[in-house]
Design a protein around this motif. Structure first.
Motif, PDB file in Angstrom:
ATOM      1  N   VAL A 295      -2.100   4.371  -0.755  1.00 40.25           N
ATOM      2  CA  VAL A 295      -1.005   5.445  -0.337  1.00 40.25           C
ATOM      3  C   VAL A 295      -1.631   7.059  -1.069  1.00 40.25           C
ATOM      4  O   VAL A 295      -2.109   8.222  -0.154  1.00 40.25           O
ATOM      5  CB  VAL A 295       0.627   5.732  -0.319  1.00 40.25           C
ATOM      6  CG1 VAL A 295       0.671   6.723   0.015  1.00 40.25           C
ATOM      7  CG2 VAL A 295       0.335   4.276   0.502  1.00 40.25           C
ATOM      8  N   SER A 296      -1.899   7.400  -2.376  1.00 40.31           N
ATOM      9  CA  SER A 296      -2.212   8.486  -3.059  1.00 40.31           C
ATOM     10  C   SER A 296      -3.872   8.948  -2.319  1.00 40.31           C
ATOM     11  O   SER A 296      -4.319  10.155  -2.534  1.00 40.31           O
ATOM     12  CB  SER A 296      -2.255   7.942  -4.428  1.00 40.31           C
ATOM     13  OG  SER A 296      -3.480   7.633  -4.965  1.00 40.31           O
TER      14      SER A 296
ATOM     15  N   TRP B 161       0.337   1.963  -3.009  1.00 39.37           N
ATOM     16  CA  TRP B 161       0.615   3.141  -3.625  1.00 39.37           C
ATOM     17  C   TRP B 161      -0.797   4.000  -4.480  1.00 39.37           C
ATOM     18  O   TRP B 161      -0.818   4.697  -4.164  1.00 39.37           O
ATOM     19  CB  TRP B 161       1.292   3.111  -4.785  1.00 39.37           C
ATOM     20  CG  TRP B 161       2.466   2.783  -3.908  1.00 39.37           C
ATOM     21  CD1 TRP B 161       3.576   1.276  -3.842  1.00 39.37           C
ATOM     22  CD2 TRP B 161       3.340   3.129  -2.923  1.00 39.37           C
ATOM     23  NE1 TRP B 161       4.625   1.229  -2.946  1.00 39.37           N
ATOM     24  CE2 TRP B 161       4.509   2.293  -2.249  1.00 39.37           C
ATOM     25  CE3 TRP B 161       2.790   4.290  -2.161  1.00 39.37           C
ATOM     26  CZ2 TRP B 161       5.490   3.115  -0.988  1.00 39.37           C
ATOM     27  CZ3 TRP B 161       4.056   4.757  -0.857  1.00 39.37           C
ATOM     28  CH2 TRP B 161       4.788   3.983  -0.513  1.00 39.37           C
TER      29      TRP B 161
ATOM     30  N   CYS C  68      -0.272  12.778   5.472  1.00 41.87           N
ATOM     31  CA  CYS C  68       0.336  11.533   6.122  1.00 41.87           C
ATOM     32  C   CYS C  68       1.516  10.626   4.612  1.00 41.87           C
ATOM     33  O   CYS C  68       1.916   9.552   5.128  1.00 41.87           O
ATOM     34  CB  CYS C  68      -1.203  10.422   5.916  1.00 41.87           C
ATOM     35  SG  CYS C  68      -2.330  10.695   7.280  1.00 41.87           S
ATOM     36  N   ARG C  69       0.693  10.793   3.508  1.00 44.19           N
ATOM     37  CA  ARG C  69       1.530  10.422   2.042  1.00 44.19           C
ATOM     38  C   ARG C  69       3.425  10.823   2.435  1.00 44.19           C
ATOM     39  O   ARG C  69       3.940  10.062   2.043  1.00 44.19           O
ATOM     40  CB  ARG C  69       1.036  11.204   1.146  1.00 44.19           C
ATOM     41  CG  ARG C  69      -0.204  10.470   0.342  1.00 44.19           C
ATOM     42  CD  ARG C  69       0.009  11.298  -1.695  1.00 44.19           C
ATOM     43  NE  ARG C  69       0.658  12.304  -1.321  1.00 44.19           N
ATOM     44  CZ  ARG C  69      -1.025  13.715  -1.832  1.00 44.19           C
ATOM     45  NH1 ARG C  69      -2.200  13.255  -1.122  1.00 44.19           N
ATOM     46  NH2 ARG C  69      -0.678  14.139  -1.508  1.00 44.19           N
ATOM     47  N   ARG C  70       3.429  11.975   2.961  1.00 44.71           N
ATOM     48  CA  ARG C  70       4.865  12.256   2.915  1.00 44.71           C
ATOM     49  C   ARG C  70       5.464  11.503   4.420  1.00 44.71           C
ATOM     50  O   ARG C  70       6.908  11.248   3.690  1.00 44.71           O
ATOM     51  CB  ARG C  70       4.699  13.576   3.528  1.00 44.71           C
ATOM     52  CG  ARG C  70       4.916  15.102   1.937  1.00 44.71           C
ATOM     53  CD  ARG C  70       5.044  16.380   2.381  1.00 44.71           C
ATOM     54  NE  ARG C  70       6.310  16.174   2.640  1.00 44.71           N
ATOM     55  CZ  ARG C  70       7.174  17.672   3.520  1.00 44.71           C
ATOM     56  NH1 ARG C  70       5.817  18.820   3.312  1.00 44.71           N
ATOM     57  NH2 ARG C  70       8.102  17.781   3.268  1.00 44.71           N
TER      58      ARG C  70
ATOM     59  N   CYS D 185      -2.294   7.634  10.544  1.00 46.32           N
ATOM     60  CA  CYS D 185      -1.629   7.699   9.476  1.00 46.32           C
ATOM     61  C   CYS D 185      -1.679   6.133   8.586  1.00 46.32           C
ATOM     62  O   CYS D 185      -2.828   5.857   7.273  1.00 46.32           O
ATOM     63  CB  CYS D 185      -0.749   8.447   8.298  1.00 46.32           C
ATOM     64  SG  CYS D 185      -0.672  10.229   8.930  1.00 46.32           S
TER      65      CYS D 185
ATOM     66  N   LEU E 162       1.302  10.355  -7.694  1.00 39.20           N
ATOM     67  CA  LEU E 162       2.308   8.361  -6.941  1.00 39.20           C
ATOM     68  C   LEU E 162       2.456   7.931  -7.424  1.00 39.20           C
ATOM     69  O   LEU E 162       1.868   7.551  -8.341  1.00 39.20           O
ATOM     70  CB  LEU E 162       1.409   8.922  -5.230  1.00 39.20           C
ATOM     71  CG  LEU E 162       2.841   7.996  -4.359  1.00 39.20           C
ATOM     72  CD1 LEU E 162       3.454   8.350  -3.542  1.00 39.20           C
ATOM     73  CD2 LEU E 162       1.236   6.932  -3.262  1.00 39.20           C
TER      74      LEU E 162
ATOM     75  N   ARG F 241       6.377   7.730   3.938  1.00 34.70           N
ATOM     76  CA  ARG F 241       7.108   7.129   1.965  1.00 34.70           C
ATOM     77  C   ARG F 241       8.873   7.807   3.139  1.00 34.70           C
ATOM     78  O   ARG F 241       9.824   6.506   3.174  1.00 34.70           O
ATOM     79  CB  ARG F 241       7.364   8.777   1.674  1.00 34.70           C
ATOM     80  CG  ARG F 241       6.504   8.282   0.148  1.00 34.70           C
ATOM     81  CD  ARG F 241       6.160   9.321  -0.601  1.00 34.70           C
ATOM     82  NE  ARG F 241       5.849   9.421  -2.074  1.00 34.70           N
ATOM     83  CZ  ARG F 241       5.871   8.655  -3.053  1.00 34.70           C
ATOM     84  NH1 ARG F 241       7.191   7.919  -2.597  1.00 34.70           N
ATOM     85  NH2 ARG F 241       5.414   8.201  -3.868  1.00 34.70           N
TER      86      ARG F 241
ATOM     87  N   ASP G 237      -1.817  14.616   2.394  1.00 36.04           N
ATOM     88  CA  ASP G 237      -0.379  15.271   2.065  1.00 36.04           C
ATOM     89  C   ASP G 237       0.523  14.883   2.800  1.00 36.04           C
ATOM     90  O   ASP G 237       1.592  14.204   2.872  1.00 36.04           O
ATOM     91  CB  ASP G 237      -0.421  16.654   1.870  1.00 36.04           C
ATOM     92  CG  ASP G 237       0.995  17.209   1.437  1.00 36.04           C
ATOM     93  OD1 ASP G 237       1.624  16.375   0.339  1.00 36.04           O
ATOM     94  OD2 ASP G 237       2.068  17.526   1.901  1.00 36.04           O
TER      95      ASP G 237
END
Length: 201
Positions: free
Chosen positions: A142-143, A139, A149-151, A185, A115, A154, A147
């Motif tokens: 976030v990483s 970030w 939550c990250r998507r 999230c 990320l 974003r 998956d």
């Protein structure tokens, strides 16, 4: 993570990203070629995050962003409302990212875990250092989220008016669960940041 906190380190009295994009688009369409360069610098970081939400690696994400700009050049006359240019660009980027991602998944089922924050450096050296440090910490946190939550973060964080129907389709989740999932999230992200000493406000 809201648009204000994630996308614009600017005073609230200044024009929003969407207003600036509309003005630059109009200037470019009226013949001011340099306005396109400014529009690209303004919108590319947002498009980058939207595209990366689809799990594309760096090279493919760059290709999709470039394709988005080429599509604008080819089809700009179809845009009747300049204020919609930001939404139009993100829509094109989402569709192309989904198409490319689908092809990639057929060829390589491995999910990309890296990320990267891809932010412009149009600030003073002191501001750039501060922004880079905040971006790295944000970030990095976030990483560490899952998956989904990250998507989701974003997509939602970097679009002015997220298309929840499209998000639900792309992420295979009910529309009604997008808001609650987003809140969970954000709660997880806030806890990670506070744990690292980030100010709660």
């Amino acid at each position: 993570m809201t648009h204000e906190s994630a996308g614009a380190f600017v005073d609230s009295a200044e024009p929003t990203r969407w207003e600036r994009a509309a003005a630059l688009f109009l200037r470019w369409r009226d013949g001011e070629t340099r306005a396109m360069d400014d529009l690209v610098r303004l919108m590319t970081p947002l498009l980058w995050h939207v595209v990366r939400a689809y799990g594309l690696d760096r090279a493919l994400a760059e290709d999709v962003v470039q394709t988005t700009w080429m599509t604008l050049v080819r089809r700009h006359e179809s845009i009747t409302e300049p204020q919609a240019i930001s939404g139009w660009l993100t829509m094109v980027a989402r569709r192309e990212a989904w198409r490319v991602g689908k092809l990639q998944r057929r060829a390589d089922p491995t999910e990309v875990e890296s990320l990267e924050a891809h932010l412009p450096a149009q600030q003073s050296a002191e501001q750039t250092a501060s922004t880079d440090d905040e971006s790295r910490r944000l970030w990095g946190a976030v990483s560490r989220l899952n998956d989904r939550c990250r998507r989701l973060l974003r997509i939602v964080a970097f679009e002015e008016r997220p298309d929840y129907a499209r998000i639900a389709q792309d992420m295979a989740m009910p529309i009604g669960s997008i808001g609650p999932t987003r809140q969970r999230c954000l709660g997880k992200l806030r806890s990670l940041l506070v744990g690292e000493g980030w100010e709660e406000d």
